[in-house]
Design a protein around this motif. Structure first.
Motif, PDB file in Angstrom:
ATOM      1  N   LYS A  79      -2.865   3.370  -3.483  1.00  0.00           N
ATOM      2  CA  LYS A  79      -1.994   2.750  -4.488  1.00  0.00           C
ATOM      3  C   LYS A  79      -2.615   2.847  -5.885  1.00  0.00           C
ATOM      4  N   LYS A  80      -3.920   2.683  -5.979  1.00  0.00           N
ATOM      5  CA  LYS A  80      -4.585   2.782  -7.275  1.00  0.00           C
ATOM      6  C   LYS A  80      -4.464   4.202  -7.831  1.00  0.00           C
ATOM      7  N   LYS A  88      -7.498  12.744  -4.689  1.00  0.00           N
ATOM      8  CA  LYS A  88      -8.388  12.733  -5.855  1.00  0.00           C
ATOM      9  C   LYS A  88      -8.663  14.155  -6.326  1.00  0.00           C
ATOM     10  N   GLU A  94      -6.562  -6.111  -7.650  1.00  0.00           N
ATOM     11  CA  GLU A  94      -7.460  -4.957  -7.660  1.00  0.00           C
ATOM     12  C   GLU A  94      -6.767  -3.721  -8.226  1.00  0.00           C
ATOM     13  N   ASP A  95      -5.496  -3.549  -7.886  1.00  0.00           N
ATOM     14  CA  ASP A  95      -4.775  -2.355  -8.325  1.00  0.00           C
ATOM     15  C   ASP A  95      -4.143  -2.503  -9.710  1.00  0.00           C
ATOM     16  N   GLU A  96      -3.611  -3.700 -10.014  1.00  0.00           N
ATOM     17  CA  GLU A  96      -2.778  -3.845 -11.212  1.00  0.00           C
ATOM     18  C   GLU A  96      -3.272  -4.876 -12.211  1.00  0.00           C
ATOM     19  N   ASP A 138       3.679   1.512  -1.593  1.00  0.00           N
ATOM     20  CA  ASP A 138       4.479   1.466  -2.825  1.00  0.00           C
ATOM     21  C   ASP A 138       5.893   0.953  -2.582  1.00  0.00           C
ATOM     22  N   LEU A 185      -0.966   4.605  -9.301  1.00  0.00           N
ATOM     23  CA  LEU A 185      -0.857   3.980 -10.618  1.00  0.00           C
ATOM     24  C   LEU A 185      -1.562   4.825 -11.678  1.00  0.00           C
ATOM     25  N   GLN A 186      -2.703   5.400 -11.294  1.00  0.00           N
ATOM     26  CA  GLN A 186      -3.436   6.274 -12.217  1.00  0.00           C
ATOM     27  C   GLN A 186      -2.610   7.506 -12.571  1.00  0.00           C
ATOM     28  N   ARG A 189       0.822  -1.209   0.000  1.00  0.00           N
ATOM     29  CA  ARG A 189       0.000   0.000   0.000  1.00  0.00           C
ATOM     30  C   ARG A 189       0.858   1.262   0.000  1.00  0.00           C
ATOM     31  N   GLY A 230      -6.840   2.375  -1.275  1.00  0.00           N
ATOM     32  CA  GLY A 230      -7.189   3.153  -2.459  1.00  0.00           C
ATOM     33  C   GLY A 230      -6.090   4.071  -2.936  1.00  0.00           C
TER      34      GLY A 230
END
Length: 489
Positions: free
Chosen positions: A477-478, A450, A131-133, A101, A481-482, A99, A475
């Motif tokens: 980590k996602k 966000k 879920e993330d990757e 990274d 990546l975004q 989480r 959330g």
């Protein structure tokens, strides 16, 4: 916490010179002189728990409030590889590192957790990565968990092999998961036998699953059969599941049929109605809204209005109000409320807000609080915030945090912050979230990240995302990546 982990983790916070000059007995002396003795009448920072140590509650609470966003050094994570760290702790540290990274050490910890016997922990790590990757990145960890005996991972791999047409591999994974009581494994084996033409054996396994409480598992199989266009078999299994106590079995099947297959969905729900499913009308109203056919929607709303089912009235009221028939919709929402379905009044209050009747909506929210629906305080708080009344909004959010015992206590603050942000007071919204973040709510950091991404201010976005990452917020980590993906485009 094991002694070996504590000693190694503590040293990771020292400089090279400090580590080089440590006396041999430094850890034992630290325990004896500072960590275990009472401190001004209170328990010391650590206490013994067999061969391990436990952190004092007051320090654990203080750490959650003040150190949630701290970024531990590399040696802290490596300390979890120490021999006396249990497998489940290594798995928990792997998830925490991921989480934040710290991918390389997270991978090492996940592998170590498997070696130390925590296959379920590795499976949870795999789910987090997927879920993330995505599935491909998670597959090695899923296979590792399955090979070490994690039943859920074996079932997932069995299902994937079955979908790809590798029935022998699917059967092998299902068989590994089958301990005689695993209902998912029984249904999986039944599915493979049916695909290979052994229908009598498949039926025996389905019946065994149903007899042992596997109605829900059989329903999921019915949905899969529908996707493979085996509709008669799907309906038969769904009905068997319904008869064995799973009241939602036919609903689940019906929702596999949308678009061109919508008539089949209605046929399934009419069958559910014939079998005595009370919410069949409700589901048909919702299904009708997917058809872009006002006459069809009206017909099923009429059927709901004539029924004695509050939930059908609520759904029909919501649909009618959204489609311009506000008076009729409001009347049905009131009927549902008077029939005991309190949640329908939330929808009526939202309708009044959309109509601009703010005072009427607030009266409804207050009425809801009177019947024990404390979440109405959150909706009230957001309403006052949208009107610019910050004092009342924050008072209501604080009241909700004090009264809510089961849900998310900070929900009110988040709704108020979002409303404040949407009306243009970005600085005020961020100050509010900073306040609850300082009390340990890491979700507030994700929300601010966000917002920063939406502004397209990359330096601010990177700082906000990294801060959420350092806190280990779900959330975050996602979002990272975004952000990386947007930077590479």
């Amino acid at each position: 916490m094991p002694a070996g982990f504590l000693a190694a983790a503590a040293q990771s916070y020292l400089t090279d010179l400090q580590r080089a000059t440590l006396p041999i007995d430094w850890f034992d002396r630290a325990l004896k002189d500072y960590l275990l003795p009472l401190c001004q009448g209170a328990r010391g920072p650590l206490s013994r728990a067999g061969d391990d140590f436990r952190l004092a509650d007051y320090l654990e609470q203080h750490g959650k409030r003040t150190r949630q966003g701290e970024r531990p050094p590399d040696g802290f994570w490596a300390a979890a590889l120490h021999d006396d760290v249990a497998g489940w702790d290594a798995a928990a540290m792997a998830r925490a590192a991921y989480r934040r990274d710290r991918r390389e050490i997270a991978q090492r910890l996940a592998l170590e957790a498997a070696v130390r016997g925590d296959r379920a922990g590795v499976a949870t790590f795999a789910a987090m990565v997927e879920e993330d990757e995505g599935r491909d990145e998670a597959s090695p960890y899923l296979e590792l968990a399955a090979e070490n005996g994690d039943t859920r991972s074996q079932l997932v791999l069995g299902h994937r092999c079955e979908d790809s047409g590798d029935y022998d591999a699917a059967k092998a994974w299902y068989s590994l998961a089958d301990d005689g009581t695993n209902l998912h494994a029984l249904v999986g084996l039944a599915s493979v036998h049916a695909r290979q033409g052994r229908h009598e054996l498949a039926d025996e396994l389905y019946q065994a699953a149903l007899a042992n409480g596997g109605a829900r598992e059989v329903e999921y199989q019915a949905r899969d059969l529908a996707e493979r266009d085996e509709h008669d078999e799907a309906l038969q299994l769904a009905e068997e599941s319904f008869r064995h106590g799973n009241r939602e079995a036919l609903t689940g099947l019906a929702w596999r049929y949308t678009g061109p297959d919508l008539p089949r969905a209605f046929a399934v729900m009419r069958r559910a109605m014939a079998l005595g499913f009370d919410d069949a009308i409700t589901e048909m109203v919702i299904l009708a809204t997917t058809a872009n056919d006002p006459a069809l929607v009206s017909r099923y709303c009429d059927l709901a209005a004539k029924s004695s089912h509050p939930n059908a009235q609520r759904v029909a009221g919501h649909v009618l109000a959204r489609s311009g028939h506000e008076r009729r919709g409001a009347a049905l929402l009131w009927r549902a409320f008077n029939g005991g379905l309190h949640w329908s009044l939330f929808e009526l209050a939202e309708l009044r807000e959309r109509q601009g009747r703010v005072r009427a909506s607030r009266r409804l929210y207050r009425r809801l609080t009177g019947v024990g629906q404390v979440f109405a305080l959150v909706k009230l708080a957001a309403s006052y915030e949208r009107a610019g009344d910050q004092t009342t909004a924050e008072h209501l959010a604080a009241t909700y945090a004090r009264l809510e015992h089961l849900g998310w206590k900070d929900s009110g603050w988040h709704w108020v912050a979002e409303a404040r942000y949407q009306r243009g007071d970005h600085a005020g919204a961020k100050r509010l979230l900073e306040r609850i973040a300082s009390a340990g709510d890491t979700h507030a950091l994700v929300t601010m990240a966000k917002w920063a991404i939406e502004t397209a201010d990359r330096p601010e976005a990177e700082a906000a995302v990294n801060r959420a990452i350092d806190s280990g917020a779900p959330g975050a980590k996602k979002l990272l990546l975004q952000l990386r993906q947007s930077g590479s485009e």
